[in-house]
Design a protein around this motif. Structure first.
Motif, mmCIF file in Angstrom:
data_model
loop_
_atom_site.group_PDB
_atom_site.id
_atom_site.type_symbol
_atom_site.label_atom_id
_atom_site.label_comp_id
_atom_site.label_asym_id
_atom_site.label_seq_id
_atom_site.Cartn_x
_atom_site.Cartn_y
_atom_site.Cartn_z
ATOM 1 N N ASN A 162 28.452 7.037 10.296
ATOM 2 C CA ASN A 162 28.368 5.752 11.165
ATOM 3 C C ASN A 162 27.480 7.003 12.730
ATOM 4 O OD1 ASN A 162 29.151 4.154 9.484
ATOM 5 N ND2 ASN A 162 31.860 5.006 9.412
ATOM 6 N N PRO A 163 27.356 5.449 13.549
ATOM 7 C CA PRO A 163 27.165 6.222 15.012
ATOM 8 C C PRO A 163 28.396 6.230 15.458
ATOM 9 C CG PRO A 163 25.790 3.799 13.801
ATOM 10 C CD PRO A 163 26.699 4.417 13.306
ATOM 11 N N LEU A 164 28.132 7.205 16.906
ATOM 12 C CA LEU A 164 28.914 7.647 17.439
ATOM 13 C C LEU A 164 28.762 7.355 18.860
ATOM 14 C CD1 LEU A 164 29.418 11.532 16.878
ATOM 15 C CD2 LEU A 164 31.239 9.984 16.510
ATOM 16 N N LEU A 165 27.919 6.075 18.852
ATOM 17 C CA LEU A 165 27.561 5.685 20.518
ATOM 18 C C LEU A 165 27.691 3.989 20.350
ATOM 19 C CD1 LEU A 165 24.007 7.495 20.947
ATOM 20 C CD2 LEU A 165 26.086 8.116 21.749
ATOM 21 N N ASP A 166 27.980 3.470 21.063
ATOM 22 C CA ASP A 166 28.097 1.962 21.425
ATOM 23 C C ASP A 166 26.565 1.320 20.670
ATOM 24 O OD1 ASP A 166 31.146 1.911 20.849
ATOM 25 O OD2 ASP A 166 31.395 2.736 23.167
ATOM 26 N N VAL A 167 26.969 0.326 21.122
ATOM 27 C CA VAL A 167 25.735 0.013 21.169
ATOM 28 C C VAL A 167 25.215 -0.472 21.854
ATOM 29 C CG1 VAL A 167 24.917 -3.017 20.303
ATOM 30 C CG2 VAL A 167 27.080 -1.864 19.077
ATOM 31 N N ASP A 168 25.426 -0.733 22.901
ATOM 32 C CA ASP A 168 25.355 -0.833 24.475
ATOM 33 C C ASP A 168 25.247 0.633 24.812
ATOM 34 O OD1 ASP A 168 27.358 0.517 25.388
ATOM 35 O OD2 ASP A 168 28.601 -1.404 26.949
ATOM 36 N N GLU A 169 25.003 1.381 24.573
ATOM 37 C CA GLU A 169 24.187 3.406 25.034
ATOM 38 C C GLU A 169 23.036 3.666 25.152
ATOM 39 O OE1 GLU A 169 27.906 5.708 25.378
ATOM 40 O OE2 GLU A 169 28.376 5.196 23.055
ATOM 41 N N PHE A 170 22.412 4.105 25.026
ATOM 42 C CA PHE A 170 21.431 4.985 24.667
ATOM 43 C C PHE A 170 21.096 5.591 24.253
ATOM 44 C CE2 PHE A 170 18.635 9.055 25.146
ATOM 45 C CZ PHE A 170 17.356 7.604 25.632
ATOM 46 N N GLY A 171 20.479 5.563 23.059
ATOM 47 C CA GLY A 171 20.294 5.929 21.780
ATOM 48 C C GLY A 171 21.476 5.395 20.930
ATOM 49 N N TYR A 172 21.655 4.338 20.871
ATOM 50 C CA TYR A 172 22.228 3.864 19.708
ATOM 51 C C TYR A 172 21.042 3.233 18.439
ATOM 52 C CZ TYR A 172 24.521 1.054 16.739
ATOM 53 O OH TYR A 172 25.604 -0.280 15.655
ATOM 54 N N ASP A 173 20.203 3.260 19.000
ATOM 55 C CA ASP A 173 18.873 2.875 17.651
ATOM 56 C C ASP A 173 18.632 4.554 17.288
ATOM 57 O OD1 ASP A 173 18.051 3.958 19.692
ATOM 58 O OD2 ASP A 173 16.041 3.222 19.622
ATOM 59 N N ILE A 174 18.682 5.271 17.697
ATOM 60 C CA ILE A 174 18.334 6.568 16.775
ATOM 61 C C ILE A 174 19.542 6.656 15.570
ATOM 62 C CG2 ILE A 174 18.292 8.521 17.025
ATOM 63 C CD1 ILE A 174 16.235 8.153 19.739
ATOM 64 N N ALA A 175 21.101 6.944 16.503
ATOM 65 C CA ALA A 175 21.883 6.785 15.364
ATOM 66 C C ALA A 175 22.037 5.951 14.714
ATOM 67 C CB ALA A 175 23.088 6.960 16.110
ATOM 68 N N THR A 176 21.793 5.133 14.774
ATOM 69 C CA THR A 176 21.960 3.238 13.223
ATOM 70 C C THR A 176 20.344 4.722 12.536
ATOM 71 O OG1 THR A 176 21.930 2.726 15.015
ATOM 72 C CG2 THR A 176 21.226 1.871 12.580
ATOM 73 N N PHE A 177 19.327 4.615 13.204
ATOM 74 C CA PHE A 177 18.394 5.738 12.406
ATOM 75 C C PHE A 177 18.910 6.748 11.566
ATOM 76 C CE2 PHE A 177 14.890 8.456 11.442
ATOM 77 C CZ PHE A 177 14.156 7.816 10.766
ATOM 78 N N PHE A 178 19.862 7.698 11.946
ATOM 79 C CA PHE A 178 20.156 8.961 11.279
ATOM 80 C C PHE A 178 21.207 8.311 10.196
ATOM 81 C CE2 PHE A 178 19.444 12.163 14.910
ATOM 82 C CZ PHE A 178 18.128 11.457 14.866
ATOM 83 N N GLY A 179 21.671 7.703 10.306
ATOM 84 C CA GLY A 179 22.626 6.501 9.436
ATOM 85 C C GLY A 179 22.238 6.539 8.241
ATOM 86 N N LEU A 180 21.556 5.331 8.591
ATOM 87 C CA LEU A 180 21.043 4.033 7.624
ATOM 88 C C LEU A 180 19.745 4.998 6.985
ATOM 89 C CD1 LEU A 180 21.136 0.829 9.361
ATOM 90 C CD2 LEU A 180 22.782 2.036 7.778
ATOM 91 N N TYR A 181 18.411 5.758 7.365
ATOM 92 C CA TYR A 181 17.620 5.614 6.486
ATOM 93 C C TYR A 181 17.355 7.702 6.226
ATOM 94 C CZ TYR A 181 16.183 1.807 7.766
ATOM 95 O OH TYR A 181 16.089 -0.102 8.139
ATOM 96 N N ALA A 182 18.785 8.458 7.063
ATOM 97 C CA ALA A 182 18.465 9.652 6.618
ATOM 98 C C ALA A 182 19.482 9.848 6.049
ATOM 99 C CB ALA A 182 18.703 10.713 7.473
#
Length: 208
Positions: A162-182
């Protein structure tokens, strides 16, 4: 010192190779690098184990070198595994009639290498037969420049997708990519154990 994590300290340094490669780490003279060394925490006898209440202890070389070789080996395989994931993503996009509903970040692992420090030749003739043994090891990584004055970002935890960042934080899209696609596809098979080890080395630079 640049900082300290749970297992390694990071220090600024410069890399100069006498036979520099044409590209990659060490190709530029006097290249800035991050020097990392494993450590263990030494707490005062009978004291509390509160965060920060410890001194940094170094491993003996017989324990330090294998740890660094393991870390370097993981980084060696990290690039091809990430390339494999992107090839699969590109294959799925090419077969789909619709584009993905989000931007896929294009990332890469930092360049890294293992450096060993050797003592000078022993003056005692009886020690020469033992050969020249290293007395310290270091993991060298290319230094990621911080053009936008942002601090180090930890996107996901080693044991949690699960992403450690909140939705409105910079890099959330990258964190989501790590979790879902990796993480999620990998966790379905025997690569799970390797992924957990790999996630601790996910120092990415964004490809422009």
């Amino acid at each position: 010192m640049l900082g300290a994590g749970r297992f390694k300290t990071a220090h600024p340094g410069w890399l100069i190779l006498f036979a520099a490669p044409e590209s990659g780490l060490g190709s530029c003279p006097h290249e800035k690098v991050t020097i990392k060394r494993p450590f263990h925490k030494i707490y005062p006898p009978g004291g509390s184990r509160a965060p920060g209440k410890y001194v940094i202890g170094r491993y003996v070389v017989a324990d330090e070198i294998p740890k660094l070789f393991q870390e370097a080996n993981v980084l060696y395989w990290a690039g091809p595994l990430l390339e494999f994931a992107y090839n699969y993503i590109d294959h799925c996009i090419a077969r789909s009639t619709d584009p993905p509903p989000f931007t896929i970040p294009r990332l890469c692992f930092v360049e890294a290498g293992l450096a060993l420090s050797y003592s000078q030749a022993p003056s005692d003739s009886n020690q020469k037969s033992k050969g020249c043994l290293p007395h310290a090891g270091f993991l060298l990584e290319e230094l990621i420049s911080d053009d936008n004055n942002r601090n180090f970002i930890k996107y996901i935890h080693n044991m949690d997708c699960n992403p450690l960042l909140d939705v409105d934080e910079f890099g959330y899209d990258i964190a989501t990519f790590f979790g879902l696609y990796a993480a999620h596809p990998v966790r379905q098979d025997w690569w799970f154990g390797f992924y957990i080890r790999l996630s601790g080395c996910m120092h990415f630079d964004i490809l422009h």
